[in-house]
Design an enzyme around this catalytic site. Structure first.
Site, PDB file in Angstrom:
ATOM      1  N   ASP A  13     -26.508 -23.112  60.257  1.00 19.49           N
ATOM      2  CA  ASP A  13     -26.661 -21.838  59.569  1.00 19.49           C
ATOM      3  C   ASP A  13     -26.705 -20.745  60.643  1.00 19.49           C
ATOM      4  O   ASP A  13     -26.876 -21.040  61.831  1.00 19.49           O
ATOM      5  CB  ASP A  13     -27.957 -21.870  58.750  1.00 19.49           C
ATOM      6  CG  ASP A  13     -28.336 -20.518  58.209  1.00 19.49           C
ATOM      7  OD1 ASP A  13     -27.514 -19.894  57.512  1.00 19.49           O
ATOM      8  OD2 ASP A  13     -29.462 -20.064  58.496  1.00 19.49           O
ATOM      9  N   LEU A  14     -26.565 -19.491  60.244  1.00 12.03           N
ATOM     10  CA  LEU A  14     -26.568 -18.397  61.217  1.00 12.03           C
ATOM     11  C   LEU A  14     -27.879 -17.614  61.188  1.00 12.03           C
ATOM     12  O   LEU A  14     -28.698 -17.714  62.095  1.00 12.03           O
ATOM     13  CB  LEU A  14     -25.383 -17.465  60.956  1.00 12.03           C
ATOM     14  CG  LEU A  14     -25.219 -16.286  61.927  1.00 12.03           C
ATOM     15  CD1 LEU A  14     -25.003 -16.778  63.363  1.00 12.03           C
ATOM     16  CD2 LEU A  14     -24.075 -15.386  61.474  1.00 12.03           C
ATOM     17  N   ASP A  15     -28.094 -16.827  60.139  1.00 15.49           N
ATOM     18  CA  ASP A  15     -29.264 -15.950  60.070  1.00 15.49           C
ATOM     19  C   ASP A  15     -30.553 -16.758  59.967  1.00 15.49           C
ATOM     20  O   ASP A  15     -30.715 -17.587  59.067  1.00 15.49           O
ATOM     21  CB  ASP A  15     -29.164 -15.022  58.856  1.00 15.49           C
ATOM     22  CG  ASP A  15     -27.961 -14.098  58.929  1.00 15.49           C
ATOM     23  OD1 ASP A  15     -27.728 -13.533  60.006  1.00 15.49           O
ATOM     24  OD2 ASP A  15     -27.256 -13.949  57.915  1.00 15.49           O
ATOM     25  N   ASP A 192     -32.694 -23.051  58.443  1.00 18.67           N
ATOM     26  CA  ASP A 192     -34.077 -22.575  58.427  1.00 18.67           C
ATOM     27  C   ASP A 192     -34.620 -22.351  57.024  1.00 18.67           C
ATOM     28  O   ASP A 192     -35.770 -21.954  56.867  1.00 18.67           O
ATOM     29  CB  ASP A 192     -34.177 -21.247  59.190  1.00 18.67           C
ATOM     30  CG  ASP A 192     -33.497 -20.110  58.434  1.00 18.67           C
ATOM     31  OD1 ASP A 192     -34.186 -19.150  58.051  1.00 18.67           O
ATOM     32  OD2 ASP A 192     -32.275 -20.179  58.217  1.00 18.67           O
TER      33      ASP A 192
END
Length: 252
Positions: A13-15, A192
Site C-alpha cells: 500500500d502507499l499512504d 496499514d
C-alpha cells in the site's frame, strides 16, 4: 517454519505504509472546503478519513463539514443553511477542487516513513518483484513516486483509477499478482489499514499489518493480518535478509 518461505513477490500500500501523505491530503481537503465556504477539518481529523480513495474522502469531508457548520450556526443562534446544491453535486465540486489543490501540494506534503527506501532496495536486490497498490487517484501516483525517488523499485503500479473495484476488493491485488506472473498466495501484501488486510485475505495473499499508519484510528491487530510489524524493515529478516538499521529522516 517460516510462513513466508514461498513468497515470490511483495506488494505494498502507499499512504500510511510507505509514505506519510496526511499533511498534503489535509491541506488540499481544507483548501477545497474553504473554497466552498465550509468549516476546515484539520490534519488530525482528515487522517481518520484516509484509505478508501478520493471520492470517499470527499464524502466524509463534506458530511463532517455540513454537520459542523450546522452545529456552529446553532451555537450562534443562526438558522440552518438551506443548501441549494444537492450533496452529491457538492461532492463532485469538492473533488474537482481537491484534485486541483492536491496537485499543488502533494509533493511537498508527502514524506517517506523511516527505512522505506532501504527496505525496498534490499528486497529488489534479492530479486523479488515489487508492486504498489493504492486507492489514490492514478494521475497523482507516478509523479509522487518519482519525487520521492522510489519509482525505480516497482515493476507494477496500480492506482485507484486503474481498476473498477478498489481495495478492500481483491481485484487490484489479483491484478498485481497476475502481472508479476505469480499466484496470489506467493505475493505478500503489506499495508496499514483494515482495507489492506481485507483485500489481502479476499485475494488469498499473506498479509503484513504495520502499526504506524492511519487505519481510521483502529489498531491494525483488529484486522488480523498474518503478521504485525512496528517498522517496515522488520520485513527483511522474515524474507531471509539482514535487518536494516540505517536511519532515514522523515524528509528524505
Amino acid at each position: 517454519m517460516n510462513k513466508f518461505e514461498d513468497i515470490r513477490g511483495v506488494a505494498f500500500d502507499l499512504d500510511g505504509t510507505l509514505v506519510d501523505s496526511a499533511p498534503g491530503l489535509a491541506a488540499a481537503v481544507d483548501m477545497a472546503l474553504y473554497a466552498l465556504e465550509l468549516p476546515v477539518a484539520g490534519e488530525e481529523r482528515v487522517i481518520t478519513w484516509i484509505g478508501n480513495g478520493a471520492d470517499v474522502l470527499m464524502e466524509r469531508a463534506l458530511t463532517w463539514a455540513r454537520q459542523e457548520r450546522a452545529t456552529q450556526r446553532k451555537t450562534m443562534g443562526k438558522p440552518p443553511v438551506d443548501d441549494d446544491i444537492p450533496a452529491e453535486e457538492q461532492v463532485r465540486i469538492l473533488r474537482k477542487l481537491f484534485d486541483r489543490y492536491y496537485g499543488e501540494v502533494a509533493e511537498e506534503g508527502t514524506f517517506l516513513f523511516p527505512h522505506v527506501a532501504d527496505t525496498l532496495g534490499a528486497l529488489q536486490a534479492k530479486g523479488l518483484p515489487l508492486g504498489l497498490v493504492t486507492n489514490k487517484p492514478t494521475p497523482f501516483v507516478a509523479p509522487l513516486l518519482e519525487a520521492l525517488d522510489i519509482a525505480k523499485y516497482f515493476s507494477v503500479v496500480i492506482g485507484g483509477d486503474d481498476v473498477q473495484n478498489k481495495k478492500p476488493h481483491p481485484d487490484p491485488l489479483l491484478l498485481v499478482a497476475e502481472r508479476m506472473g505469480i499466484a496470489p498466495q506467493q505475493m505478500l501484501f503489506v499495508g496499514d489499514s483494515r482495507n489492506d488486510i481485507q483485500a489481502a485475505k479476499a485475494a488469498g495473499c499473506p498479509s503484513v499489518g504495520l502499526t504506524y499508519g492511519y487505519n481510521y484510528g483502529e489498531a491494525i491487530d483488529l484486522s488480523q493480518p498474518d503478521v504485525i510489524y512496528q517498522s517496515i524493515n522488520d520485513l527483511l529478516p522474515a524474507l531471509g535478509l539482514p535487518h536494516s538499521e540505517n536511519q532515514e529522516s522523515k524528509n528524505d
